[in-house]
Design a protein around this motif. Structure first.
Motif, PDB file in Angstrom:
ATOM      1  N   LEU A  10       1.108  -1.375   0.396  1.00  0.00           N
ATOM      2  CA  LEU A  10       0.194   0.330   0.262  1.00  0.00           C
ATOM      3  C   LEU A  10       0.990   0.976   0.279  1.00  0.00           C
ATOM      4  O   LEU A  10       0.710   2.641  -0.871  1.00  0.00           O
ATOM      5  N   GLU A  11       1.425   1.276   0.562  1.00  0.00           N
ATOM      6  CA  GLU A  11       2.910   2.877   1.090  1.00  0.00           C
ATOM      7  C   GLU A  11       3.124   2.403  -0.060  1.00  0.00           C
ATOM      8  O   GLU A  11       3.915   4.000  -0.969  1.00  0.00           O
ATOM      9  N   GLN A  12       4.140   1.574  -0.853  1.00  0.00           N
ATOM     10  CA  GLN A  12       4.581   1.667  -2.729  1.00  0.00           C
ATOM     11  C   GLN A  12       3.587   2.548  -3.599  1.00  0.00           C
ATOM     12  O   GLN A  12       3.832   3.320  -4.382  1.00  0.00           O
ATOM     13  N   LEU A  13       1.943   1.512  -3.545  1.00  0.00           N
ATOM     14  CA  LEU A  13       1.273   2.369  -4.442  1.00  0.00           C
ATOM     15  C   LEU A  13       1.176   3.892  -4.013  1.00  0.00           C
ATOM     16  O   LEU A  13       0.282   4.460  -4.785  1.00  0.00           O
ATOM     17  N   VAL A  17       1.002   7.602  -6.246  1.00  0.00           N
ATOM     18  CA  VAL A  17      -0.078   7.946  -7.133  1.00  0.00           C
ATOM     19  C   VAL A  17       0.404   9.286  -6.671  1.00  0.00           C
ATOM     20  O   VAL A  17       0.331   9.827  -7.423  1.00  0.00           O
ATOM     21  N   ALA A  18       1.200   9.990  -5.706  1.00  0.00           N
ATOM     22  CA  ALA A  18       2.443  11.043  -6.224  1.00  0.00           C
ATOM     23  C   ALA A  18       2.991  11.237  -6.462  1.00  0.00           C
ATOM     24  O   ALA A  18       2.152  12.667  -7.307  1.00  0.00           O
ATOM     25  N   LEU A  20       2.709  10.483  -9.439  1.00  0.00           N
ATOM     26  CA  LEU A  20       1.537  10.055 -11.318  1.00  0.00           C
ATOM     27  C   LEU A  20       1.171  11.568 -11.074  1.00  0.00           C
ATOM     28  O   LEU A  20       1.040  12.734 -11.521  1.00  0.00           O
ATOM     29  N   ASP A  21       0.531  12.358  -9.909  1.00  0.00           N
ATOM     30  CA  ASP A  21      -0.041  13.226  -9.558  1.00  0.00           C
ATOM     31  C   ASP A  21       0.336  14.486  -9.563  1.00  0.00           C
ATOM     32  O   ASP A  21       0.903  16.115 -10.263  1.00  0.00           O
ATOM     33  N   ALA A  22       2.241  14.519  -9.126  1.00  0.00           N
ATOM     34  CA  ALA A  22       2.765  15.994  -8.882  1.00  0.00           C
ATOM     35  C   ALA A  22       3.574  16.335 -10.735  1.00  0.00           C
ATOM     36  O   ALA A  22       3.227  16.878 -11.560  1.00  0.00           O
ATOM     37  N   TYR A  23       3.398  14.871 -11.233  1.00  0.00           N
ATOM     38  CA  TYR A  23       3.370  15.178 -13.134  1.00  0.00           C
ATOM     39  C   TYR A  23       2.416  15.670 -13.198  1.00  0.00           C
ATOM     40  O   TYR A  23       2.315  16.617 -14.617  1.00  0.00           O
ATOM     41  N   ALA A  24       1.100  15.283 -13.648  1.00  0.00           N
ATOM     42  CA  ALA A  24       0.030  15.671 -13.904  1.00  0.00           C
ATOM     43  C   ALA A  24      -0.450  17.293 -13.760  1.00  0.00           C
ATOM     44  O   ALA A  24      -0.174  17.966 -14.399  1.00  0.00           O
ATOM     45  N   VAL A  25       0.111  17.802 -12.226  1.00  0.00           N
ATOM     46  CA  VAL A  25       0.024  19.262 -11.868  1.00  0.00           C
ATOM     47  C   VAL A  25       1.307  19.996 -12.488  1.00  0.00           C
ATOM     48  O   VAL A  25       1.005  20.836 -13.203  1.00  0.00           O
ATOM     49  N   TYR A  55      -2.452   6.688 -14.194  1.00  0.00           N
ATOM     50  CA  TYR A  55      -2.349   7.463 -13.160  1.00  0.00           C
ATOM     51  C   TYR A  55      -3.974   6.680 -12.358  1.00  0.00           C
ATOM     52  O   TYR A  55      -3.760   6.318 -11.302  1.00  0.00           O
ATOM     53  N   HIS A  56      -4.951   6.577 -13.314  1.00  0.00           N
ATOM     54  CA  HIS A  56      -6.595   5.812 -13.367  1.00  0.00           C
ATOM     55  C   HIS A  56      -5.510   4.360 -12.632  1.00  0.00           C
ATOM     56  O   HIS A  56      -6.343   4.058 -11.601  1.00  0.00           O
ATOM     57  N   LEU A  57      -4.997   4.074 -12.930  1.00  0.00           N
ATOM     58  CA  LEU A  57      -4.855   2.204 -12.354  1.00  0.00           C
ATOM     59  C   LEU A  57      -4.750   2.111 -11.512  1.00  0.00           C
ATOM     60  O   LEU A  57      -4.785   1.660 -10.783  1.00  0.00           O
ATOM     61  N   VAL A  58      -3.535   2.932 -11.384  1.00  0.00           N
ATOM     62  CA  VAL A  58      -3.376   2.518  -9.844  1.00  0.00           C
ATOM     63  C   VAL A  58      -3.467   3.145  -8.887  1.00  0.00           C
ATOM     64  O   VAL A  58      -3.836   2.968  -7.983  1.00  0.00           O
ATOM     65  N   ARG A  59      -4.227   4.843  -9.010  1.00  0.00           N
ATOM     66  CA  ARG A  59      -4.556   4.995  -8.204  1.00  0.00           C
ATOM     67  C   ARG A  59      -6.206   4.426  -7.924  1.00  0.00           C
ATOM     68  O   ARG A  59      -6.718   4.074  -6.375  1.00  0.00           O
ATOM     69  N   ASN A  60      -7.056   3.352  -8.741  1.00  0.00           N
ATOM     70  CA  ASN A  60      -7.546   2.304  -8.451  1.00  0.00           C
ATOM     71  C   ASN A  60      -7.094   1.529  -7.331  1.00  0.00           C
ATOM     72  O   ASN A  60      -7.681   1.378  -6.879  1.00  0.00           O
ATOM     73  N   GLU A  61      -6.038   0.667  -7.729  1.00  0.00           N
ATOM     74  CA  GLU A  61      -5.733  -0.587  -7.072  1.00  0.00           C
ATOM     75  C   GLU A  61      -5.258   0.547  -5.548  1.00  0.00           C
ATOM     76  O   GLU A  61      -5.498   0.042  -4.703  1.00  0.00           O
ATOM     77  N   TYR A  62      -5.129   1.568  -5.170  1.00  0.00           N
ATOM     78  CA  TYR A  62      -4.546   2.339  -4.495  1.00  0.00           C
ATOM     79  C   TYR A  62      -5.792   2.273  -3.201  1.00  0.00           C
ATOM     80  O   TYR A  62      -6.057   1.876  -2.629  1.00  0.00           O
TER      81      TYR A  62
END
Length: 74
Positions: A10-13, A17-18, A20-25, A55-62
């Motif tokens: 969970l911590e790696q996910l 997510v963080a 991928l989110d930083a890249y999106a921003v 991002y969406h696949l990783v976020r959904n799994e997280y």
């Protein structure tokens, strides 16, 4: 080879997510260091459609695992 997020904890996910989110921003705001950020986030290569880079696949799994962990802790 890209990690399989099913093998991650969970911590790696959460960390992925963080990232991928930083890249999106950075992309959205046309950050001057965008290429440096992109190189760091996608250092392992692969296309942005692959599960580890999506991002969406990783976020959904997280979210799924976090909810499962919360339910088990109840």
């Amino acid at each position: 080879m890209l990690p399989d997020f099913f093998d991650c904890d969970l911590e790696q996910l959460r960390y992925r997510v963080a990232e991928l989110d930083a890249y999106a921003v950075a992309s959205e705001h046309n950050h001057p260091e965008l290429e440096v950020i992109r190189d760091r986030v996608f250092a392992l290569g692969g296309s942005e459609d692959e599960p580890w880079n999506n991002y969406h696949l990783v976020r959904n799994e997280y979210d799924r695992r976090a909810a499962e962990e919360f339910d088990l802790g109840q």
